[in-house]
Write a protein that holds these residues in place. Structure first.
Motif, PDB file in Angstrom:
ATOM      1  N   LEU A 266      53.926  37.720  77.013  1.00 49.64           N
ATOM      2  CA  LEU A 266      54.424  36.377  76.511  1.00 49.64           C
ATOM      3  C   LEU A 266      55.917  36.622  76.057  1.00 49.64           C
ATOM      4  O   LEU A 266      56.544  35.175  76.003  1.00 49.64           O
ATOM      5  CB  LEU A 266      53.805  35.992  75.244  1.00 49.64           C
ATOM      6  N   VAL A 267      56.388  37.541  75.861  1.00 49.95           N
ATOM      7  CA  VAL A 267      57.698  37.832  75.448  1.00 49.95           C
ATOM      8  C   VAL A 267      58.427  37.840  76.867  1.00 49.95           C
ATOM      9  O   VAL A 267      58.190  38.478  77.705  1.00 49.95           O
ATOM     10  CB  VAL A 267      57.895  39.204  74.935  1.00 49.95           C
ATOM     11  N   LYS A 268      59.722  36.976  76.885  1.00 46.73           N
ATOM     12  CA  LYS A 268      60.334  36.789  78.075  1.00 46.73           C
ATOM     13  C   LYS A 268      61.568  37.246  77.816  1.00 46.73           C
ATOM     14  O   LYS A 268      62.540  37.281  76.716  1.00 46.73           O
ATOM     15  CB  LYS A 268      60.481  35.208  78.435  1.00 46.73           C
TER      16      LYS A 268
ATOM     17  N   PRO B  99      52.303  41.075  66.684  1.00 47.94           N
ATOM     18  CA  PRO B  99      53.620  40.741  67.499  1.00 47.94           C
ATOM     19  C   PRO B  99      52.596  40.038  68.770  1.00 47.94           C
ATOM     20  O   PRO B  99      51.587  40.368  68.939  1.00 47.94           O
ATOM     21  CB  PRO B  99      54.207  41.960  68.084  1.00 47.94           C
ATOM     22  N   PRO B 100      53.666  39.030  69.535  1.00 43.25           N
ATOM     23  CA  PRO B 100      53.147  38.405  70.646  1.00 43.25           C
ATOM     24  C   PRO B 100      52.810  39.424  71.670  1.00 43.25           C
ATOM     25  O   PRO B 100      53.490  40.646  71.872  1.00 43.25           O
ATOM     26  CB  PRO B 100      54.101  37.416  71.098  1.00 43.25           C
TER      27      PRO B 100
END
Length: 51
Positions: free
Chosen positions: A12-14, A7-8
């Protein structure tokens, strides 16, 4: 087919804003919105993640 990619990173997850329309009484009150506003910021954030 399952992805083999990790997973990122969390930074980085917005979060995406989702517009919401709350139930309004005939008197114009929004009880669910009022209830949410009384919660701690962290609790509101957790609810937002679930949505």
């Amino acid at each position: 087919m399952a992805s083999h990619l990790p997973p990122p990173p969390a930074d980085l997850v917005k979060m995406k804003r989702v517009p919401a329309i709350f139930f309004k009484t005939e008197a114009g009150n929004e009880p669910v919105r009022d209830w949410l506003k009384k919660m701690d910021r962290e609790d509101r954030r957790l609810i937002g993640e679930d949505i």
